[in-house]
Motif scaffolding. Sequence first.
Motif, PDB file in Angstrom:
ATOM      1  N   UNK A  69       0.838  -1.328   0.144  1.00  0.00           N
ATOM      2  CA  UNK A  69      -0.132  -0.023  -0.194  1.00  0.00           C
ATOM      3  C   UNK A  69       0.849   1.278  -0.204  1.00  0.00           C
ATOM      4  N   UNK A  70       0.627   2.403  -0.921  1.00  0.00           N
ATOM      5  CA  UNK A  70       1.291   3.311  -0.885  1.00  0.00           C
ATOM      6  C   UNK A  70       0.940   4.399   0.105  1.00  0.00           C
ATOM      7  N   UNK A  71       2.006   4.804   0.425  1.00  0.00           N
ATOM      8  CA  UNK A  71       1.747   6.144   1.770  1.00  0.00           C
ATOM      9  C   UNK A  71       1.623   7.411   1.067  1.00  0.00           C
ATOM     10  N   UNK A  72       1.007   8.275   1.724  1.00  0.00           N
ATOM     11  CA  UNK A  72       0.809   9.543   1.134  1.00  0.00           C
ATOM     12  C   UNK A  72       1.518  10.682   1.597  1.00  0.00           C
ATOM     13  N   UNK A  73       1.809  11.889   0.865  1.00  0.00           N
ATOM     14  CA  UNK A  73       2.467  13.039   1.398  1.00  0.00           C
ATOM     15  C   UNK A  73       1.422  13.738   2.514  1.00  0.00           C
ATOM     16  N   UNK A  74       1.964  14.914   3.155  1.00  0.00           N
ATOM     17  CA  UNK A  74       1.122  15.477   4.163  1.00  0.00           C
ATOM     18  C   UNK A  74      -0.203  16.102   3.523  1.00  0.00           C
ATOM     19  N   UNK A  75       0.010  16.477   2.134  1.00  0.00           N
ATOM     20  CA  UNK A  75      -1.179  16.896   1.432  1.00  0.00           C
ATOM     21  C   UNK A  75      -2.172  15.921   0.986  1.00  0.00           C
ATOM     22  N   UNK A  76      -1.838  14.412   1.077  1.00  0.00           N
ATOM     23  CA  UNK A  76      -2.972  13.342   0.835  1.00  0.00           C
ATOM     24  C   UNK A  76      -2.409  12.717  -0.381  1.00  0.00           C
ATOM     25  N   UNK A  77      -1.638  13.316  -1.257  1.00  0.00           N
ATOM     26  CA  UNK A  77      -1.220  13.030  -2.466  1.00  0.00           C
ATOM     27  C   UNK A  77      -0.365  11.622  -2.263  1.00  0.00           C
ATOM     28  N   UNK A  78      -0.544  10.734  -3.292  1.00  0.00           N
ATOM     29  CA  UNK A  78       0.348   9.402  -3.117  1.00  0.00           C
ATOM     30  C   UNK A  78       2.071  10.009  -3.181  1.00  0.00           C
ATOM     31  N   UNK A  79       2.635   9.371  -2.252  1.00  0.00           N
ATOM     32  CA  UNK A  79       4.062   9.520  -2.262  1.00  0.00           C
ATOM     33  C   UNK A  79       4.958   8.813  -3.417  1.00  0.00           C
ATOM     34  N   UNK A  80       5.626   9.799  -4.128  1.00  0.00           N
ATOM     35  CA  UNK A  80       6.336   8.989  -5.262  1.00  0.00           C
ATOM     36  C   UNK A  80       7.960   8.743  -4.535  1.00  0.00           C
ATOM     37  N   UNK A  81       8.294   7.858  -5.447  1.00  0.00           N
ATOM     38  CA  UNK A  81       9.899   7.585  -4.969  1.00  0.00           C
ATOM     39  C   UNK A  81      10.640   8.806  -5.598  1.00  0.00           C
ATOM     40  N   UNK A  82      12.088   8.781  -5.208  1.00  0.00           N
ATOM     41  CA  UNK A  82      12.930   9.607  -5.633  1.00  0.00           C
ATOM     42  C   UNK A  82      13.364   9.677  -6.980  1.00  0.00           C
ATOM     43  N   UNK A  83      13.694  10.690  -7.562  1.00  0.00           N
ATOM     44  CA  UNK A  83      13.722  10.830  -9.076  1.00  0.00           C
ATOM     45  C   UNK A  83      14.978  10.029  -9.445  1.00  0.00           C
ATOM     46  N   UNK A  84      14.985   9.582 -10.740  1.00  0.00           N
ATOM     47  CA  UNK A  84      15.883   8.703 -10.777  1.00  0.00           C
ATOM     48  C   UNK A  84      17.605   9.053 -10.793  1.00  0.00           C
ATOM     49  N   UNK A  85      17.751  10.318 -11.107  1.00  0.00           N
ATOM     50  CA  UNK A  85      18.987  10.797 -10.737  1.00  0.00           C
ATOM     51  C   UNK A  85      19.390  10.782  -9.398  1.00  0.00           C
ATOM     52  N   UNK A  86      18.579  10.912  -8.169  1.00  0.00           N
ATOM     53  CA  UNK A  86      19.012  10.826  -6.935  1.00  0.00           C
ATOM     54  C   UNK A  86      19.396   9.310  -6.754  1.00  0.00           C
ATOM     55  N   UNK A  87      18.464   8.586  -7.449  1.00  0.00           N
ATOM     56  CA  UNK A  87      18.925   6.924  -7.235  1.00  0.00           C
ATOM     57  C   UNK A  87      20.204   6.591  -7.738  1.00  0.00           C
TER      58      UNK A  87
END
Length: 61
Positions: free
Chosen positions: A1-19
């Motif tokens: 189950x995906x977690x949500x950001x503080x504003x309720x939107x689904x949290x996405x993973x880090x951008x590819x360059x950060x990975x």
Amino acid sequence: MAENDDDGRPRSGPPENQIEESLASVREALTGLKFGSIQLTVHEGRVVQIDVTEKRRIKPS
């Protein structure tokens, strides 16, 4: 189950360059390490700290 950001939107993973940067840092930490451990600290899906502990044994004389 995906977690949500503080504003309720689904949290996405880090951008590819950060990975890729994180993987490069882990590769660098592994270079030359024979015995020891590497610990990653992750905040909000991003690697923010890498701790390297190297073990060295002294041969008795």
